[in-house]
Design a protein around this motif. Sequence first.
Motif, PDB file in Angstrom:
ATOM      1  N   ILE A  99      26.646  24.439   3.828  1.00 20.53           N
ATOM      2  CA  ILE A  99      26.164  25.450   2.868  1.00 20.53           C
ATOM      3  C   ILE A  99      26.507  24.922   1.490  1.00 20.53           C
ATOM      4  O   ILE A  99      27.627  24.460   1.265  1.00 20.53           O
ATOM      5  N   GLY A 100      25.530  24.967   0.589  1.00 14.33           N
ATOM      6  CA  GLY A 100      25.793  24.380  -0.714  1.00 14.33           C
ATOM      7  C   GLY A 100      25.107  25.102  -1.855  1.00 14.33           C
ATOM      8  O   GLY A 100      24.197  25.909  -1.666  1.00 14.33           O
ATOM      9  N   LEU A 101      25.570  24.786  -3.052  1.00 16.17           N
ATOM     10  CA  LEU A 101      25.018  25.319  -4.286  1.00 16.17           C
ATOM     11  C   LEU A 101      24.801  24.144  -5.237  1.00 16.17           C
ATOM     12  O   LEU A 101      25.730  23.367  -5.485  1.00 16.17           O
ATOM     13  N   ASP A 102      23.576  23.980  -5.721  1.00 14.08           N
ATOM     14  CA  ASP A 102      23.250  22.957  -6.713  1.00 14.08           C
ATOM     15  C   ASP A 102      22.966  23.658  -8.033  1.00 14.08           C
ATOM     16  O   ASP A 102      22.324  24.713  -8.047  1.00 14.08           O
ATOM     17  N   PHE A 103      23.425  23.056  -9.118  1.00 17.04           N
ATOM     18  CA  PHE A 103      23.225  23.704 -10.414  1.00 17.04           C
ATOM     19  C   PHE A 103      23.081  22.668 -11.520  1.00 17.04           C
ATOM     20  O   PHE A 103      23.517  21.522 -11.391  1.00 17.04           O
ATOM     21  N   SER A 104      22.453  23.099 -12.591  1.00 15.69           N
ATOM     22  CA  SER A 104      22.341  22.333 -13.826  1.00 15.69           C
ATOM     23  C   SER A 104      22.285  23.356 -14.951  1.00 15.69           C
ATOM     24  O   SER A 104      21.562  24.348 -14.866  1.00 15.69           O
ATOM     25  N   MET A 105      23.029  23.098 -16.021  1.00 17.28           N
ATOM     26  CA  MET A 105      23.061  24.069 -17.121  1.00 17.28           C
ATOM     27  C   MET A 105      23.271  23.376 -18.462  1.00 17.28           C
ATOM     28  O   MET A 105      23.575  22.180 -18.505  1.00 17.28           O
ATOM     29  N   PHE A 106      23.105  24.149 -19.510  1.00 13.27           N
ATOM     30  CA  PHE A 106      23.281  23.687 -20.896  1.00 13.27           C
ATOM     31  C   PHE A 106      22.386  22.472 -21.187  1.00 13.27           C
ATOM     32  O   PHE A 106      22.857  21.403 -21.556  1.00 13.27           O
ATOM     33  N   ASP A 107      21.081  22.676 -20.988  1.00 19.15           N
ATOM     34  CA  ASP A 107      20.077  21.613 -21.183  1.00 19.15           C
ATOM     35  C   ASP A 107      20.395  20.378 -20.338  1.00 19.15           C
ATOM     36  O   ASP A 107      20.312  19.241 -20.802  1.00 19.15           O
ATOM     37  N   ASP A 108      20.782  20.601 -19.104  1.00 20.06           N
ATOM     38  CA  ASP A 108      21.080  19.557 -18.119  1.00 20.06           C
ATOM     39  C   ASP A 108      22.263  18.666 -18.504  1.00 20.06           C
ATOM     40  O   ASP A 108      22.389  17.548 -18.020  1.00 20.06           O
ATOM     41  N   ARG A 109      23.149  19.161 -19.338  1.00 17.09           N
ATOM     42  CA  ARG A 109      24.329  18.363 -19.712  1.00 17.09           C
ATOM     43  C   ARG A 109      25.451  18.511 -18.683  1.00 17.09           C
ATOM     44  O   ARG A 109      26.261  17.609 -18.509  1.00 17.09           O
ATOM     45  N   PHE A 110      25.517  19.641 -18.000  1.00 23.55           N
ATOM     46  CA  PHE A 110      26.526  19.886 -16.982  1.00 23.55           C
ATOM     47  C   PHE A 110      25.803  20.220 -15.688  1.00 23.55           C
ATOM     48  O   PHE A 110      24.993  21.156 -15.641  1.00 23.55           O
ATOM     49  N   TYR A 111      26.076  19.449 -14.633  1.00 25.68           N
ATOM     50  CA  TYR A 111      25.365  19.658 -13.368  1.00 25.68           C
ATOM     51  C   TYR A 111      26.247  19.224 -12.204  1.00 25.68           C
ATOM     52  O   TYR A 111      27.256  18.532 -12.391  1.00 25.68           O
ATOM     53  N   GLY A 112      25.840  19.642 -11.021  1.00 21.35           N
ATOM     54  CA  GLY A 112      26.611  19.252  -9.853  1.00 21.35           C
ATOM     55  C   GLY A 112      26.234  20.033  -8.617  1.00 21.35           C
ATOM     56  O   GLY A 112      25.219  20.739  -8.581  1.00 21.35           O
ATOM     57  N   SER A 113      27.088  19.916  -7.625  1.00 22.28           N
ATOM     58  CA  SER A 113      26.888  20.637  -6.373  1.00 22.28           C
ATOM     59  C   SER A 113      28.238  20.992  -5.759  1.00 22.28           C
ATOM     60  O   SER A 113      29.223  20.266  -5.943  1.00 22.28           O
ATOM     61  N   LEU A 114      28.263  22.096  -5.073  1.00 19.87           N
ATOM     62  CA  LEU A 114      29.438  22.575  -4.340  1.00 19.87           C
ATOM     63  C   LEU A 114      29.001  22.749  -2.894  1.00 19.87           C
ATOM     64  O   LEU A 114      27.963  23.362  -2.635  1.00 19.87           O
ATOM     65  N   LEU A 156      30.755  17.083  -9.713  1.00 22.60           N
ATOM     66  CA  LEU A 156      30.487  17.637 -11.034  1.00 22.60           C
ATOM     67  C   LEU A 156      30.235  16.495 -12.010  1.00 22.60           C
ATOM     68  O   LEU A 156      30.915  15.465 -11.959  1.00 22.60           O
ATOM     69  N   SER A 157      29.253  16.673 -12.886  1.00 22.48           N
ATOM     70  CA  SER A 157      28.933  15.662 -13.895  1.00 22.48           C
ATOM     71  C   SER A 157      28.726  16.335 -15.240  1.00 22.48           C
ATOM     72  O   SER A 157      28.197  17.448 -15.319  1.00 22.48           O
ATOM     73  N   PHE A 158      29.134  15.623 -16.288  1.00 26.55           N
ATOM     74  CA  PHE A 158      28.983  16.126 -17.650  1.00 26.55           C
ATOM     75  C   PHE A 158      28.488  14.986 -18.533  1.00 26.55           C
ATOM     76  O   PHE A 158      29.143  13.942 -18.630  1.00 26.55           O
ATOM     77  N   ASN A 159      27.302  15.180 -19.127  1.00 28.23           N
ATOM     78  CA  ASN A 159      26.775  14.221 -20.096  1.00 28.23           C
ATOM     79  C   ASN A 159      27.446  14.508 -21.434  1.00 28.23           C
ATOM     80  O   ASN A 159      26.961  15.298 -22.230  1.00 28.23           O
ATOM     81  N   ALA A 160      28.561  13.851 -21.685  1.00 29.93           N
ATOM     82  CA  ALA A 160      29.351  14.114 -22.889  1.00 29.93           C
ATOM     83  C   ALA A 160      28.650  13.622 -24.144  1.00 29.93           C
ATOM     84  O   ALA A 160      28.665  14.298 -25.179  1.00 29.93           O
ATOM     85  N   VAL A 161      28.033  12.444 -24.075  1.00 30.36           N
ATOM     86  CA  VAL A 161      27.330  11.871 -25.223  1.00 30.36           C
ATOM     87  C   VAL A 161      25.999  11.340 -24.728  1.00 30.36           C
ATOM     88  O   VAL A 161      25.938  10.618 -23.733  1.00 30.36           O
ATOM     89  N   THR A 163      22.896   9.817 -26.925  1.00 31.84           N
ATOM     90  CA  THR A 163      22.146   9.504 -28.136  1.00 31.84           C
ATOM     91  C   THR A 163      21.159   8.384 -27.833  1.00 31.84           C
ATOM     92  O   THR A 163      21.107   7.868 -26.709  1.00 31.84           O
ATOM     93  N   LYS A 164      20.427   7.979 -28.838  1.00 27.78           N
ATOM     94  CA  LYS A 164      19.422   6.931 -28.664  1.00 27.78           C
ATOM     95  C   LYS A 164      20.069   5.607 -28.239  1.00 27.78           C
ATOM     96  O   LYS A 164      19.524   4.881 -27.418  1.00 27.78           O
ATOM     97  N   ASN A 165      21.230   5.280 -28.781  1.00 26.09           N
ATOM     98  CA  ASN A 165      21.868   3.988 -28.534  1.00 26.09           C
ATOM     99  C   ASN A 165      23.073   4.043 -27.609  1.00 26.09           C
ATOM    100  O   ASN A 165      23.619   2.997 -27.260  1.00 26.09           O
ATOM    101  N   PHE A 166      23.494   5.231 -27.222  1.00 24.24           N
ATOM    102  CA  PHE A 166      24.714   5.310 -26.426  1.00 24.24           C
ATOM    103  C   PHE A 166      24.720   6.590 -25.599  1.00 24.24           C
ATOM    104  O   PHE A 166      24.316   7.653 -26.067  1.00 24.24           O
ATOM    105  N   SER A 167      25.190   6.467 -24.373  1.00 27.81           N
ATOM    106  CA  SER A 167      25.381   7.656 -23.535  1.00 27.81           C
ATOM    107  C   SER A 167      26.679   7.486 -22.749  1.00 27.81           C
ATOM    108  O   SER A 167      27.076   6.370 -22.407  1.00 27.81           O
ATOM    109  N   TYR A 168      27.315   8.612 -22.496  1.00 23.38           N
ATOM    110  CA  TYR A 168      28.570   8.614 -21.764  1.00 23.38           C
ATOM    111  C   TYR A 168      28.568   9.834 -20.855  1.00 23.38           C
ATOM    112  O   TYR A 168      28.436  10.965 -21.309  1.00 23.38           O
ATOM    113  N   THR A 169      28.713   9.578 -19.546  1.00 21.66           N
ATOM    114  CA  THR A 169      28.722  10.640 -18.564  1.00 21.66           C
ATOM    115  C   THR A 169      30.028  10.592 -17.787  1.00 21.66           C
ATOM    116  O   THR A 169      30.468   9.532 -17.381  1.00 21.66           O
ATOM    117  N   MET A 170      30.625  11.758 -17.596  1.00 22.45           N
ATOM    118  CA  MET A 170      31.842  11.871 -16.795  1.00 22.45           C
ATOM    119  C   MET A 170      31.502  12.506 -15.463  1.00 22.45           C
ATOM    120  O   MET A 170      30.745  13.481 -15.418  1.00 22.45           O
TER     121      MET A 170
END
Length: 177
Positions: A99-114, A156-161, A163-170
Amino acid sequence: WDGSSRFPKNDRFGFFPSFSAGWRISEEDFMKDVKWINELKIRGDYGVTGNQDFGSYLSLNTMTGFGYYYYNGKYYQVWGPSKNVNPDLKWEKGHNWNIGLDFSMFDDRFYGSLNYFNRRQQDLLGDYKVSVPPYLFDETFVNVGTMKNTGFEFDLSFNAVNTKNFSYTMNLSLIHI
């Protein structure tokens, strides 16, 4: 249905059903004004899997050479059983549900599954020690035992940054069994 010639004639085929269902809650009318949720889905599944991952001919009586015997001026190959035969082998089956829950929020910056999972493996296949006699050899390949795994999985994933030249996801993944 699946079949394997590795099993004896009476247990050659196994039945392995599965089904799943999901509800994309974020597409319902009552969610259209909730702008901070991009995706919300609840899902569940159940399935049975079969294991036939072992060597061929373990359910059949096979012969092997046991050296030579000298008789009447000649050497003759001596033959005998190569293993203990198990005509009762059957499919090892895994019964799985999730049984699971998938989600994405805040313009797809925070997403994941439980997820909550439950797996029960039955009729485990393996070599086991047996007594000699009545057996010819001290090991026999048999179905024995059951194993159960249950637990929670969090991704859980978070697109912290981004931009056009750089991205950082945790990312954070946890499994609790």
